[in-house]
Scaffold this active site. Structure first.
Site, mmCIF file in Angstrom:
data_model
loop_
_atom_site.group_PDB
_atom_site.id
_atom_site.type_symbol
_atom_site.label_atom_id
_atom_site.label_comp_id
_atom_site.label_asym_id
_atom_site.label_seq_id
_atom_site.Cartn_x
_atom_site.Cartn_y
_atom_site.Cartn_z
ATOM 1 N N HIS A 1 0.825 -1.209 0.000
ATOM 2 C CA HIS A 1 0.000 0.000 0.000
ATOM 3 C C HIS A 1 0.862 1.264 0.000
ATOM 4 O O HIS A 1 0.580 2.233 -0.702
ATOM 5 C CB HIS A 1 -0.936 -0.033 1.214
ATOM 6 C CG HIS A 1 -1.669 1.242 1.443
ATOM 7 N ND1 HIS A 1 -1.248 2.181 2.353
ATOM 8 C CD2 HIS A 1 -2.777 1.753 0.851
ATOM 9 C CE1 HIS A 1 -2.078 3.214 2.326
ATOM 10 N NE2 HIS A 1 -3.008 2.986 1.433
ATOM 11 N N GLU B 155 2.178 1.892 -3.362
ATOM 12 C CA GLU B 155 1.123 2.466 -4.208
ATOM 13 C C GLU B 155 1.082 3.991 -4.059
ATOM 14 O O GLU B 155 1.049 4.728 -5.040
ATOM 15 C CB GLU B 155 -0.223 1.841 -3.826
ATOM 16 C CG GLU B 155 -1.429 2.469 -4.487
ATOM 17 C CD GLU B 155 -2.542 2.766 -3.489
ATOM 18 O OE1 GLU B 155 -2.908 3.953 -3.370
ATOM 19 O OE2 GLU B 155 -3.036 1.822 -2.819
ATOM 20 N N HIS B 156 1.114 4.475 -2.815
ATOM 21 C CA HIS B 156 1.121 5.931 -2.603
ATOM 22 C C HIS B 156 2.331 6.566 -3.279
ATOM 23 O O HIS B 156 2.224 7.612 -3.912
ATOM 24 C CB HIS B 156 1.191 6.239 -1.101
ATOM 25 C CG HIS B 156 -0.135 6.308 -0.431
ATOM 26 N ND1 HIS B 156 -0.510 7.365 0.352
ATOM 27 C CD2 HIS B 156 -1.182 5.460 -0.424
ATOM 28 C CE1 HIS B 156 -1.727 7.167 0.827
ATOM 29 N NE2 HIS B 156 -2.159 6.002 0.372
ATOM 30 N N GLU C 272 -4.644 8.074 7.343
ATOM 31 C CA GLU C 272 -5.513 7.109 6.666
ATOM 32 C C GLU C 272 -5.833 5.949 7.622
ATOM 33 O O GLU C 272 -6.978 5.486 7.693
ATOM 34 C CB GLU C 272 -4.834 6.603 5.387
ATOM 35 C CG GLU C 272 -5.780 5.892 4.420
ATOM 36 C CD GLU C 272 -5.074 5.371 3.169
ATOM 37 O OE1 GLU C 272 -3.888 5.689 2.948
ATOM 38 O OE2 GLU C 272 -5.725 4.626 2.403
#
Lengths: 428, 427
Positions: A67, A70-71, A143
């Site tokens: 993840h 991905e950012h 997040e």
């Protein structure tokens, strides 16, 4: 390029595997203005122990790297911002990570060629620095906080954590505050080079598209790359036991009504001679018919005031297990669990119910085919689970019948389940 | 696409014929002047009507029938639109070319069954189904605070002006719900049938004349309605000094909302200039707020702004850590000032226009979005698509700066999360 009819859906699938291993699936839709393009790697949060490219030894990376990566793909060496690039061309861009894949995407009605080219190029150009990696940690922490406050998310993740023992699907996709803080630039590069090799990636395009033009663009971009050879990524083999890690947990959160969630871990190995897809359909039908809004059971619970909204269902499947989770809001969670388990002690279904459900499954595929986003999701999910896009769903579903189901009943094992209850912090 | 409007005596039927979709979508809107005490009635009424009917006396029987109708989908939605409140029923089903002949009529009949043949005994809604629906709404109202996004939005609007219609809670109020019973809700239902303004939208590969005939035969509303007033609320004067309200909650992430009041805008400003303004300020992942609050300062995961034309409001929302509150507010204010000073580029305007146009092309792929454009045309006086695509080009930088000067930060609301809670008792 190969061309195949998608049965009963008025659609064709175009497929080609490039020399460098990249797979491309294109489903054009007539009468449509928009195009949805996804570029995915078969790499998700679950893959955290593997042999990195060029190495021989198994390695474990911090949770949440997929993840995080991905950012960070949105960081480019020349300072361009992919979001801005797409936005200047009227397209919406985004990315997401789940347990088994990471996807970069855009949708737009103009500049398809330019956008497609750029999507490939920016995902193929990682640029991580110590500084930009540090900067991202604050954003991801926020997040995490957002998810932490969501009781449904908490129940979902809590259940998976308690249901699985070995499989890293038990951990949140995003990782934890601690694991995210420990992620370094080196972790990102190592995972990138291992999993973002074209032989581990695929493109799906749905909507307004001319397949032969699109494949030309993709080949042109891919043809320019110089890459080291890569064998299929060696991931740690998971031997997941049939039992659950923990059968029961209760937690307090800032909620008003208690939330009950139950997950059943159903082994798939015991089913013989029936396709996996069919088994999954039968299992979903079973729960829908027994406990869904068409059931007398749910009607009774509502009449007795034990719950007032429908059960929410969620399904997840791994190679060896089918996990079905249901969430309910109820003031009496313990009583509802007992009633559910009692109801599930008899797995017989009536032929009328099953036939009616079959009809709704056929219909839901037609609904799905009208929406380029759902269509793309279906294709991606098929590639991850079956290694290809299934074109014969209709034939499979059409064959579902009560006598085949009845033969499966002895193999449906509902003994392994876990309950996760969220209670309000304050008394009323 | 071929649009037709049938101005029947008691309702308007809008048909949109297109072969783009495998589905038929029907939307029935009931609307009337907004009254605070009515909101809860309408919410409960919509729920009660979909809970059972005379022919299908329980939710279970309804669900079975929807499955028989090839997974027909029906839902209701109750919302506020400036001076009005709207109760809307949506029904989506497969075109009979994909199922069997006669399904169009059967599906429409099913929708009419909910609206006109409720489960009623002697002018009272049937008790047990009424009870189920009422309890569900009661729980929803009781647990409003669990939905931090929705709750903090309601709270911000109330802090801005509790008496203004824009601050009324669209899901209703617990104290009003207590007053509602099987009898007075039925009376309210009868008044809806006799006095609400009704619009029906049908989109799909249909024969408009046939649809009109089906409604003439089966849609038994026939009272003549008064002409309607505007949806737009009058602008409210902004405060001279910004009001700040904080509320504590045991959550991890804090929710920051900044409400801005907007002076009276021209029609063109409302419909076009504001769209461009909002896109540049906080419309998406390439906005000023996203770049400067999230990306440069790592203060939040989500941040965006929304424009509410009927209430003359602009709302900015961010999920932040409580400790960053002051910095986040000052950064947002700075961006608002930058817009007033014209500190943005022509390219930002171009991007906004391209996105606007692209969104319109995309919208033509979705039946419900197409219906929405006809609704904003009917209710809010928006231009039709082709017109909008032309007029958006007329927006200039000067116009954007000029609307920016009419936008005034008025109220800051913070739903403040506590320390990571150690009192988290796991059992």
């Amino acid at each position: 390029m190969k061309q195949m009819k998608m049965s009963n859906l008025d659609l064709d699938l175009f497929y080609e595997k490039l020399d460098n291993g990249l797979e491309v699936y294109i489903i054009p839709k007539k009468n449509c203005n928009n195009t949805y393009v996804t570029y995915s790697t078969k790499y998700g949060s679950r893959d955290y122990e593997f042999v990195p490219l060029g190495n021989k030894k198994m390695k474990k990376v911090p949770l949440g790297v997929a993840h995080f990566l991905e950012h960070k793909m949105f960081e480019q060496e020349d300072g361009t911002d992919p979001f801005a690039f797409f936005s200047e061309r009227g397209a919406d861009a985004n990315a997401n990570t789940n347990y088994t894949k990471t996807t970069y995407l855009f949708s737009g009605t103009q500049f398809l060629e330019e956008n497609l080219r750029y999507l490939l190029e920016y995902v193929e150009a990682p640029f991580f620095t110590d500084e930009n990696v540090e900067k991202e940690k604050g954003i991801i922490e926020q997040e995490i906080m957002m998810y932490e406050d969501n009781p449904y998310n908490k129940a979902y993740e809590g259940l998976l954590y308690n249901i699985f023992i070995e499989d890293a699907i038990k951990y949140p996709i995003i990782g934890t505050v601690e694991s995210v803080r420990s992620i370094t630039k080196q972790d990102l590069y190592e995972c990138y080079h291992t999993f973002y090799h074209p032989s581990n990636m695929f493109v799906v395009i749905t909507g307004k598209v001319e397949p032969y033009e699109a494949i030309k663009v993709i080949k042109e971009v891919e043809g320019k790359r110089t890459l080291v050879e890569a064998k299929p990524v060696e991931k740690k083999k998971i031997k997941e036991p049939t039992e659950v890690e923990k059968g029961y947990e209760k937690k307090k959160m800032a909620v008003t009504i208690p939330k009950l969630s139950i997950g059943y871990k159903i082994p798939l190995a015991s089913f013989k001679n029936v396709s996996r897809r069919k088994i999954l359909h039968y299992l979903m039908m079973l729960f829908d018919i027994k406990l869904g809004p068409v059931s007398l059971f749910q009607e009774q619970l509502k009449k007795e005031g034990l719950m007032s909204t429908d059960f929410a269902f969620d399904y997840i499947d791994t190679e060896d297990y089918f996990v079905i989770m249901l969430i309910a809001e109820t003031e009496e969670p313990e009583k509802v669990i007992d009633l559910i388990n009692q109801e599930l002690s008899n797995l017989e279904l009536s032929e009328t119910d099953l036939n009616r459900k079959r009809k709704t499954v056929i219909s839901s595929f037609l609904f799905m085919s009208d929406n380029i986003y759902s269509l793309n999701e279906k294709a991606m999910s098929n590639v991850i689970k079956y290694g290809k896009v299934n074109c014969d769903d209709y034939e499979e579903i059409k064959e579902l019948n009560i006598s085949e189901y009845q033969k499966l009943i002895p193999n449906i094992n509902l003994n392994n389940h876990s309950t996760y209850i969220i209670m309000p912090k304050k008394g009323k | 696409m071929e649009y037709h409007k049938y101005e029947n005596v008691a309702y308007h039927l809008h048909t949109i014929k297109t072969d783009k979709f495998k589905t038929v979508t029907v939307k029935v809107n009931f609307k009337r002047k907004l009254e605070k005490k009515d909101i809860t009635y309408r919410n409960l009424l919509a729920d009660v009507l979909l809970e059972s009917s005379s022919k299908y006396p329980s939710r279970r029987e309804i669900e079975i029938k929807t499955e028989d109708l090839y997974n027909l989908f029906v839902k209701s939605n109750t919302y506020l639109s400036g001076n009005y409140m709207i109760m809307s029923f949506d029904c989506i089903f497969l075109n009979e070319a994909y199922t069997e002949a006669g399904m169009l009529k059967e599906s429409l009949d099913f929708l009419m069954e909910f609206l006109f043949h409720p489960n009623v005994v002697q002018k009272r809604f049937e008790k047990s189904n009424f009870k189920i629906a009422k309890k569900a709404l009661e729980e929803q109202l009781n647990s409003l605070e669990d939905n931090y996004g929705r709750y903090s939005m309601y709270r911000l609007l109330e802090e801005m002006d509790k008496s203004a219609p824009f601050s009324f809670r669209s899901i209703g109020y617990l104290e009003d719900l207590k007053e509602i019973n099987e009898t007075n809700l039925y009376a309210y239902y009868e008044s809806v049938l006799s006095s609400d303004l009704v619009d029906i939208f049908v989109i799909g590969n249909i024969d408009p004349e046939k649809v009109q005939q089906l409604f003439l035969d089966h849609f038994p509303i026939n009272t003549l309605k008064k002409p309607s007033m505007s949806h737009y609320l009058q602008p409210v004067k902004p405060r001279r000094i910004i009001k700040t309200t904080k509320e504590k909650k045991e959550i991890n992430q804090s929710h920051l909302l900044i409400g801005c009041k907007i002076d009276l805008l021209s029609e063109f400003e409302k419909k076009y200039v504001m769209q461009v303004y909002n896109f540049i300020l906080g419309g998406g992942t390439d906005s000023k707020l996203f770049h400067n609050v999230r990306e440069l300062n790592s203060l939040c995961y989500s941040i965006h702004s929304t424009y509410q034309p009927t209430s003359n409001l602009l709302i900015i929302k961010a999920g932040i850590d409580a400790s960053s509150y002051k910095k986040a507010v000052s950064l947002v204010k700075k961006e608002l000032t930058n817009m007033e000073k014209g500190n943005f580029e022509e390219t930002d305007i171009e991007k906004a226009k391209i996105t606007y146009l692209s969104a319109f092309d995309e919208l033509e792929d979705s039946p419900s979005s197409i219906i929405s454009t006809y609704i904003s045309h009917e209710y809010l006086g928006y231009d039709m698509l082709e017109e909008r695509k032309k007029k958006i080009h007329e927006v200039t930088k000067d116009m954007i700066v000029s609307v920016a000067k009419k936008i005034h930060a008025d109220t800051v609301y913070l739903l403040e999360g506590g320390e990571p809670d150690e009192a988290n008792e796991d059992e």
